[in-house]
Design a protein around this motif. Structure first.
Motif, PDB file in Angstrom:
ATOM      1  N   ARG A   1       8.024  -8.136   7.517  1.00 26.33           N
ATOM      2  CA  ARG A   1       8.620  -9.453   7.280  1.00 26.33           C
ATOM      3  C   ARG A   1       9.847  -9.294   6.390  1.00 26.33           C
ATOM      4  O   ARG A   1      10.023  -8.288   5.719  1.00 26.33           O
ATOM      5  CB  ARG A   1       7.610 -10.405   6.640  1.00 26.33           C
ATOM      6  N   SER A   2      10.660 -10.315   6.402  1.00 22.36           N
ATOM      7  CA  SER A   2      11.882 -10.332   5.609  1.00 22.36           C
ATOM      8  C   SER A   2      11.706 -11.368   4.505  1.00 22.36           C
ATOM      9  O   SER A   2      12.057 -12.525   4.653  1.00 22.36           O
ATOM     10  CB  SER A   2      13.069 -10.685   6.502  1.00 22.36           C
ATOM     11  N   SER A   3      11.108 -10.935   3.413  1.00 26.95           N
ATOM     12  CA  SER A   3      10.890 -11.823   2.272  1.00 26.95           C
ATOM     13  C   SER A   3      10.965 -11.000   0.997  1.00 26.95           C
ATOM     14  O   SER A   3      11.142  -9.784   1.048  1.00 26.95           O
ATOM     15  CB  SER A   3       9.530 -12.522   2.389  1.00 26.95           C
ATOM     16  N   CYS A   4      10.805 -11.647  -0.135  1.00 25.23           N
ATOM     17  CA  CYS A   4      10.933 -10.922  -1.407  1.00 25.23           C
ATOM     18  C   CYS A   4       9.700 -10.080  -1.725  1.00 25.23           C
ATOM     19  O   CYS A   4       9.763  -9.193  -2.565  1.00 25.23           O
ATOM     20  CB  CYS A   4      11.275 -11.870  -2.544  1.00 25.23           C
ATOM     21  N   ILE A   5       8.571 -10.343  -1.054  1.00 31.51           N
ATOM     22  CA  ILE A   5       7.403  -9.470  -1.177  1.00 31.51           C
ATOM     23  C   ILE A   5       7.167  -8.859   0.196  1.00 31.51           C
ATOM     24  O   ILE A   5       6.952  -9.561   1.172  1.00 31.51           O
ATOM     25  CB  ILE A   5       6.151 -10.231  -1.656  1.00 31.51           C
ATOM     26  N   GLN A   6       7.250  -7.526   0.239  1.00 35.17           N
ATOM     27  CA  GLN A   6       7.057  -6.794   1.487  1.00 35.17           C
ATOM     28  C   GLN A   6       6.064  -5.667   1.249  1.00 35.17           C
ATOM     29  O   GLN A   6       5.822  -5.280   0.102  1.00 35.17           O
ATOM     30  CB  GLN A   6       8.379  -6.211   1.980  1.00 35.17           C
ATOM     31  N   THR A   7       5.511  -5.149   2.328  1.00 34.47           N
ATOM     32  CA  THR A   7       4.617  -4.001   2.213  1.00 34.47           C
ATOM     33  C   THR A   7       5.188  -2.833   3.011  1.00 34.47           C
ATOM     34  O   THR A   7       5.964  -3.025   3.951  1.00 34.47           O
ATOM     35  CB  THR A   7       3.204  -4.317   2.756  1.00 34.47           C
ATOM     36  N   SER A   8       4.758  -1.654   2.613  1.00 39.25           N
ATOM     37  CA  SER A   8       5.070  -0.479   3.416  1.00 39.25           C
ATOM     38  C   SER A   8       4.248  -0.560   4.701  1.00 39.25           C
ATOM     39  O   SER A   8       3.356  -1.402   4.818  1.00 39.25           O
ATOM     40  CB  SER A   8       4.692   0.791   2.640  1.00 39.25           C
ATOM     41  N   ARG A   9       4.522   0.303   5.607  1.00 36.67           N
ATOM     42  CA  ARG A   9       3.637   0.423   6.761  1.00 36.67           C
ATOM     43  C   ARG A   9       2.303   0.960   6.243  1.00 36.67           C
ATOM     44  O   ARG A   9       2.279   1.729   5.285  1.00 36.67           O
ATOM     45  CB  ARG A   9       4.224   1.370   7.790  1.00 36.67           C
ATOM     46  N   PRO A  10       1.195   0.598   6.859  1.00 36.46           N
ATOM     47  CA  PRO A  10      -0.097   1.118   6.395  1.00 36.46           C
ATOM     48  C   PRO A  10      -0.189   2.638   6.563  1.00 36.46           C
ATOM     49  O   PRO A  10       0.315   3.195   7.537  1.00 36.46           O
ATOM     50  CB  PRO A  10      -1.113   0.415   7.309  1.00 36.46           C
ATOM     51  N   HIS A  11      -0.799   3.263   5.576  1.00 34.11           N
ATOM     52  CA  HIS A  11      -1.018   4.709   5.577  1.00 34.11           C
ATOM     53  C   HIS A  11      -2.523   4.959   5.629  1.00 34.11           C
ATOM     54  O   HIS A  11      -3.280   4.291   4.920  1.00 34.11           O
ATOM     55  CB  HIS A  11      -0.463   5.342   4.305  1.00 34.11           C
ATOM     56  N   PRO A  12      -2.995   5.944   6.399  1.00 33.14           N
ATOM     57  CA  PRO A  12      -4.422   6.241   6.447  1.00 33.14           C
ATOM     58  C   PRO A  12      -4.826   7.258   5.384  1.00 33.14           C
ATOM     59  O   PRO A  12      -3.987   7.989   4.851  1.00 33.14           O
ATOM     60  CB  PRO A  12      -4.597   6.823   7.844  1.00 33.14           C
ATOM     61  N   GLY A  13      -6.109   7.295   5.105  1.00 38.06           N
ATOM     62  CA  GLY A  13      -6.655   8.288   4.194  1.00 38.06           C
ATOM     63  C   GLY A  13      -8.155   8.367   4.376  1.00 38.06           C
ATOM     64  O   GLY A  13      -8.753   7.573   5.097  1.00 38.06           O
ATOM     65  N   ARG A  14      -8.771   9.347   3.700  1.00 43.44           N
ATOM     66  CA  ARG A  14     -10.229   9.490   3.721  1.00 43.44           C
ATOM     67  C   ARG A  14     -10.708   9.546   2.284  1.00 43.44           C
ATOM     68  O   ARG A  14     -10.065  10.155   1.444  1.00 43.44           O
ATOM     69  CB  ARG A  14     -10.630  10.754   4.472  1.00 43.44           C
ATOM     70  N   SER A  15     -11.846   8.920   2.043  1.00 45.28           N
ATOM     71  CA  SER A  15     -12.326   8.816   0.673  1.00 45.28           C
ATOM     72  C   SER A  15     -13.850   8.849   0.618  1.00 45.28           C
ATOM     73  O   SER A  15     -14.521   8.293   1.487  1.00 45.28           O
ATOM     74  CB  SER A  15     -11.834   7.498   0.060  1.00 45.28           C
ATOM     75  N   LEU A  16     -14.355   9.472  -0.441  1.00 45.65           N
ATOM     76  CA  LEU A  16     -15.785   9.416  -0.734  1.00 45.65           C
ATOM     77  C   LEU A  16     -16.101   8.209  -1.598  1.00 45.65           C
ATOM     78  O   LEU A  16     -17.201   7.687  -1.577  1.00 45.65           O
ATOM     79  CB  LEU A  16     -16.242  10.693  -1.449  1.00 45.65           C
ATOM     80  N   ASP A  17     -15.107   7.778  -2.397  1.00 42.63           N
ATOM     81  CA  ASP A  17     -15.287   6.664  -3.317  1.00 42.63           C
ATOM     82  C   ASP A  17     -14.041   5.774  -3.250  1.00 42.63           C
ATOM     83  O   ASP A  17     -13.004   6.099  -3.824  1.00 42.63           O
ATOM     84  CB  ASP A  17     -15.498   7.200  -4.737  1.00 42.63           C
ATOM     85  N   LEU A  18     -14.165   4.650  -2.553  1.00 49.01           N
ATOM     86  CA  LEU A  18     -13.009   3.781  -2.335  1.00 49.01           C
ATOM     87  C   LEU A  18     -12.440   3.215  -3.624  1.00 49.01           C
ATOM     88  O   LEU A  18     -11.220   3.109  -3.780  1.00 49.01           O
ATOM     89  CB  LEU A  18     -13.377   2.650  -1.371  1.00 49.01           C
ATOM     90  N   SER A  19     -13.301   2.844  -4.559  1.00 49.43           N
ATOM     91  CA  SER A  19     -12.806   2.277  -5.830  1.00 49.43           C
ATOM     92  C   SER A  19     -12.011   3.312  -6.612  1.00 49.43           C
ATOM     93  O   SER A  19     -10.969   2.998  -7.196  1.00 49.43           O
ATOM     94  CB  SER A  19     -13.974   1.757  -6.671  1.00 49.43           C
ATOM     95  N   GLU A  20     -12.495   4.537  -6.628  1.00 47.73           N
ATOM     96  CA  GLU A  20     -11.776   5.608  -7.322  1.00 47.73           C
ATOM     97  C   GLU A  20     -10.443   5.897  -6.633  1.00 47.73           C
ATOM     98  O   GLU A  20      -9.409   6.070  -7.289  1.00 47.73           O
ATOM     99  CB  GLU A  20     -12.645   6.869  -7.339  1.00 47.73           C
ATOM    100  N   THR A  21     -10.461   5.919  -5.319  1.00 54.06           N
ATOM    101  CA  THR A  21      -9.230   6.139  -4.549  1.00 54.06           C
ATOM    102  C   THR A  21      -8.236   5.012  -4.802  1.00 54.06           C
ATOM    103  O   THR A  21      -7.041   5.251  -5.006  1.00 54.06           O
ATOM    104  CB  THR A  21      -9.552   6.244  -3.045  1.00 54.06           C
ATOM    105  N   PHE A  22      -8.732   3.782  -4.817  1.00 53.79           N
ATOM    106  CA  PHE A  22      -7.871   2.626  -5.085  1.00 53.79           C
ATOM    107  C   PHE A  22      -7.197   2.769  -6.451  1.00 53.79           C
ATOM    108  O   PHE A  22      -5.979   2.600  -6.581  1.00 53.79           O
ATOM    109  CB  PHE A  22      -8.697   1.342  -5.019  1.00 53.79           C
TER     110      PHE A  22
END
Length: 124
Positions: free
Chosen positions: A94-115
């Motif tokens: 989108r074309s706005s003042c808040i934008q995101t990168s394209r999503p990136h994949p990953g693998r995790s044993l602990d999502l909270s720790e990864t976050f």
């Protein structure tokens, strides 16, 4: 091991200039029905950019983004969507003042720790 996706959330002071700085991260895991977002908008960094957006308005936009992620009723109809649909909507180009990168994949044993690690590395 769980497959997850994440996107970097950016503040774009002037869309036509395409300059930005990172202000948050959103992480999504379909398998665990996990979605999490965190922001930090550094007021000193914000002042370094020329923008028509007021700092307080940016914080309101961030809050609206958060409301959609967590499925808060104040996030409107998009917040009522399933987690995967919310993530896809929020990370759409989108074309706005808040934008995101394209999503990136990953693998995790602990999502909270990864976050936490992603937030520290990308935003702080």
């Amino acid at each position: 091991m769980q497959l997850y996706e994440y996107a970097v959330i950016r503040f774009v002071p002037k869309v036509e200039r395409e300059e930005f700085f990172n202000i948050g991260v959103v992480v999504f895991c379909k398998q665990s029905r996990y979605i999490q977002v965190r922001f930090f908008v550094d007021p000193n960094k914000f002042k370094l950019f020329r923008t028509e957006v007021e700092y307080e308005n940016l914080l309101e936009y961030v809050k609206a983004f958060e409301n959609i992620v967590v499925g808060n009723a104040s996030g409107g109809p998009i917040a009522k969507m399933e987690i995967a649909e919310r993530f896809r909507w929020l990370t759409a180009v989108r074309s706005s003042c808040i934008q995101t990168s394209r999503p990136h994949p990953g693998r995790s044993l602990d999502l909270s720790e990864t976050f936490d690690r992603l937030f520290d590395e990308i935003v702080l």
